[in-house]
Design an enzyme around this catalytic site. Structure first.
Site, mmCIF file in Angstrom:
data_model
loop_
_atom_site.group_PDB
_atom_site.id
_atom_site.type_symbol
_atom_site.label_atom_id
_atom_site.label_comp_id
_atom_site.label_asym_id
_atom_site.label_seq_id
_atom_site.Cartn_x
_atom_site.Cartn_y
_atom_site.Cartn_z
ATOM 1 C CB CYS A 242 -0.700 2.526 4.075
ATOM 2 S SG CYS A 242 -2.157 1.873 3.314
ATOM 3 C CG ASP A 243 3.155 1.172 4.419
ATOM 4 O OD1 ASP A 243 2.593 1.614 5.444
ATOM 5 O OD2 ASP A 243 3.050 -0.005 4.045
ATOM 6 C CB CYS B 195 -0.919 -0.021 1.220
ATOM 7 S SG CYS B 195 -1.962 1.431 1.322
#
Ligand SMILES: Cc1cc2nc3c(=O)[nH]c(=O)nc-3n(C[C@H](O)[C@H](O)[C@H](O)COP(=O)(O)OP(=O)(O)OC[C@H]3O[C@@H](n4cnc5c(N)ncnc54)[C@H](O)[C@@H]3O)c2cc1C
Length: 329
Positions: free
Chosen positions: A160-161, A157
């Protein structure tokens, strides 16, 4: 039990939030939905509005795949929205109507009888109707080091990261829209993004391909597949093999993002419901399965387009079919 009948709870679970012991039957639900993604939450909205009590089981976070989408710009009526905001809005709409969301993973189920039996880590649940909307998960590369370094530089992701890799060099593997979108997203913060694709051209839409090719800090590696992701405690490099007989190369990177598609996790239903060769529910547009009172919705079923708009459409259809079934009971 009709909407508002939560006081039927045998052990007051809904009111107290107490977690029943494993194996204990909580109560008989009208409709249980598996998965709080766009399909599942839409099914909850339609099921409740049809007059039934709806419980949604979610093993992770609500919103499903959308929760990790940077922006959604193709949902009719909404010009642009972040995936997180879309998820929150859907969740709020469902819960405001009265949907009960239990953050529990469905572990096993027996869907064949009139009473559907579901088992989560926290207990047993019985339902009159079930809608399976458990979506799909990101596919894995299967190369050496991927599993060991997941969470230590290997990510599925970018949204997200990606922020953890500001100013660093990263790789992203894939050639579809997600990989191209993620490469653009990462290139805003990372010093360099190595986009690795096994073919000599991308599958993603032309407009994204053009944007990627224009970015100076995106380096495209066509005809290449990852053989290994290396590093002791964190990702240090990705090793690429050529698919056309060229030389292997090792690229030092701090992160490897995997964006090679999604696959359903329908294994647990294989003895009860028909699956395609690819593992998707072999169920058509009416979302109806051969088992009375059991419906499927969203990315987990065979369909030509896996998007939010088709998932929400399925959720609406499945809940309407479930309500029709319950009306006749
Ligand atoms: C990076 C990315 C970007 C995207 N961008 C867009 C976009 O811009 N526009 C668009 O239209 N679509 C987009 N999509 C596709 C879209 O997100 C999906 O088509 C949609 O989310 C499918 O909804 P769903 O409810 O069927 O499944 P999912 O979103 O996959 O939700 C399924 C839910 O079920 C839960 N679950 C699974 N198994 C269990 C279990 N055993 N017990 C309990 N819960 C379980 C999961 O945790 C998950 O929350 C994108 C997808 C990705 C990955």
């Amino acid at each position: 039990m009709r909407l508002g009948g939560l006081n039927n709870c045998l052990f007051g679970f809904a009111e107290t939030g107490a977690i029943p012991e494993k194996g204990m039957v909580i109560n008989m639900k009208d409709i249980v939905v598996i998965g709080a993604g766009p399909a599942g939450l839409t099914a909850a909205i339609y099921g409740i509005r049809a007059g039934y009590q709806v419980t949604v089981l979610e093993e992770n976070i609500y919103g499903g795949q959308v929760a990790s989408t940077p922006t959604v710009e193709n949902y009719p009526g909404i010009e642009s929205i972040t995936g997180v905001d879309f998820s929150i809005s859907l969740y709020n709409q469902a819960t405001a109507l009265g949907a009960e969301i239990l953050f529990e993973k469905l572990e096993s189920c027996d869907l064949k009888g009139e009473v559907k039996k579901l088992q989560t880590a926290n207990g047993a649940i019985e339902a009159r109707a079930v809608i399976i909307a458990n979506g799909a998960k990101r596919a894995k590369l299967g190369c050496e080091g991927e599993e060991r370094l997941t969470g230590r530089g290997v990510s599925y992701c970018a949204t997200c990261d990606g922020a953890f890799y500001k100013g660093k060099e990263v790789a992203i593997v894939g050639g579809g829209n997600t990989a191209l979108e993620d490469a653009l997203f990462l290139s805003n913060n990372c010093s360099a993004v190595h986009l690795v694709h096994r073919r000599d051209q991308f599958r993603g839409v032309p407009i994204l391909q053009e944007s990627v090719k224009k970015r100076e800090n995106i380096v495209i590696h066509y005809n290449a597949v990852p053989r290994a992701i290396t590093g002791e405690n964190a990702v240090e490099a990705i090793v690429l093999d050529s698919t056309v007989g060229g030389e292997s190369e090792t690229i030092p990177v701090s992160g490897v993002f995997v964006a090679i598609g999604t696959k359903p996790e329908n294994e647990r239903y294989k003895d009860q419901l028909p699956l395609t060769d690819g593992g998707y529910f072999d169920v058509g547009e009416d979302c109806t399965t051969p088992l009375p009172g059991v419906y499927v919705a969203g990315d987990s079923r065979r369909k030509p387009l896996r998007q939010i708009v088709t998932a929400t459409a399925d959720g609406a259809v499945a809940a309407t079919m479930a309500a029709g079934y319950l009306n006749q009971q």
